[in-house]
Design an enzyme around this catalytic site. Structure first.
Site, PDB file in Angstrom:
ATOM      1  N   THR A  57      37.639  34.446 -60.643  1.00 22.66           N
ATOM      2  CA  THR A  57      36.332  33.773 -60.658  1.00 22.66           C
ATOM      3  C   THR A  57      35.659  34.074 -61.997  1.00 22.66           C
ATOM      4  O   THR A  57      35.888  35.130 -62.604  1.00 22.66           O
ATOM      5  CB  THR A  57      35.423  34.249 -59.500  1.00 22.66           C
ATOM      6  OG1 THR A  57      35.103  35.624 -59.688  1.00 22.66           O
ATOM      7  CG2 THR A  57      36.094  34.034 -58.145  1.00 22.66           C
ATOM      8  N   VAL A  59      32.548  34.879 -62.990  1.00 23.22           N
ATOM      9  CA  VAL A  59      31.657  36.036 -63.147  1.00 23.22           C
ATOM     10  C   VAL A  59      32.468  37.332 -63.139  1.00 23.22           C
ATOM     11  O   VAL A  59      32.196  38.251 -63.926  1.00 23.22           O
ATOM     12  CB  VAL A  59      30.559  36.043 -62.059  1.00 23.22           C
ATOM     13  CG1 VAL A  59      29.700  37.289 -62.168  1.00 23.22           C
ATOM     14  CG2 VAL A  59      29.698  34.793 -62.170  1.00 23.22           C
ATOM     15  N   CYS A  60      33.471  37.408 -62.286  1.00 24.85           N
ATOM     16  CA  CYS A  60      34.318  38.609 -62.243  1.00 24.85           C
ATOM     17  C   CYS A  60      35.048  38.774 -63.571  1.00 24.85           C
ATOM     18  O   CYS A  60      35.103  39.878 -64.131  1.00 24.85           O
ATOM     19  CB  CYS A  60      35.326  38.518 -61.103  1.00 24.85           C
ATOM     20  SG  CYS A  60      34.562  38.369 -59.464  1.00 24.85           S
ATOM     21  N   ALA A  61      35.590  37.683 -64.082  1.00 24.46           N
ATOM     22  CA  ALA A  61      36.285  37.728 -65.366  1.00 24.46           C
ATOM     23  C   ALA A  61      35.324  38.146 -66.484  1.00 24.46           C
ATOM     24  O   ALA A  61      35.686  38.941 -67.356  1.00 24.46           O
ATOM     25  CB  ALA A  61      36.909  36.368 -65.671  1.00 24.46           C
ATOM     26  N   SER A  63      32.746  40.087 -66.218  1.00 25.11           N
ATOM     27  CA  SER A  63      32.450  41.522 -66.122  1.00 25.11           C
ATOM     28  C   SER A  63      33.597  42.350 -66.693  1.00 25.11           C
ATOM     29  O   SER A  63      33.366  43.365 -67.356  1.00 25.11           O
ATOM     30  CB  SER A  63      32.136  41.924 -64.677  1.00 25.11           C
ATOM     31  OG  SER A  63      33.280  41.967 -63.874  1.00 25.11           O
TER      32      SER A  63
END
Length: 168
Positions: A57, A59-61, A63
């Protein structure tokens, strides 16, 4: 349990995060080569636990990329990026993105990490995955900072988590 949102829809986690000032629970997680790492393996280092639902995803990437950039400048600090993704997916992502300064760890075998840290989704579309959390530990495994991101689609407060790494 935390009450957070996923795309504006309320969801819950299975418990509460470890409290600041307490010893973080030990864990055993899987590395991309299918070996294991325990929290106790990082004793003597400051540790940032960057926890999220999936590397696949945006946002995860983001971070992972943000902490990878910051980790290159951190002294005596390890950044552990933790999800329930298969280790192969984590390795593929890191290879494609040139991620080299963080360690990817998977909770795919048991999900026990998510339960022990009180951050596994217990309701909603992501039930069973990890919620977006950052936990900072000192060299002795004592919790110095926690952030349960209130809306899963938002990034964590990188500045606050990095500030927590500074010696008092």
């Amino acid at each position: 349990m935390a009450k957070i949102t996923l795309g504006g829809t309320p969801v819950e986690t299975c418990g509460t995060l470890p409290k600041i000032g307490t010893k973080a629970p030990n864990f055993t997680l899987t590395v991309s080569d299918l070996s294991t790492q325990k929290l106790s393996d990082f004793e003597g280092h400051k540790v940032v636990l960057n926890i999220f639902p999936s590397v696949d995803t945006g946002v995860c990437a983001a971070s992972i990329r943000a902490y990878n950039k910051e980790a290159a400048e951190m002294k005596n600090t390890k950044v552990l990026c933790i999800s329930r993704d298969l280790p192969f997916a984590q390795a593929r992502f890191c290879g494609a993105e040139g991620i080299e300064n963080v360690m990817m760890l998977s909770d795919f075998k048991t999900g026990q990490f998510g339960k022990d840290y009180g951050l596994e989704f217990s309701t909603g579309a992501f039930e069973g995955l990890h919620s977006r959390v950052v936990i900072v530990l000192d060299e002795n495994g004592i919790v110095k900072y926690t952030e349960q991101v209130p809306e899963i689609g938002e990034e964590p407060n990188y500045k606050a988590s990095l500030y927590a790494l500074l010696d008092e």
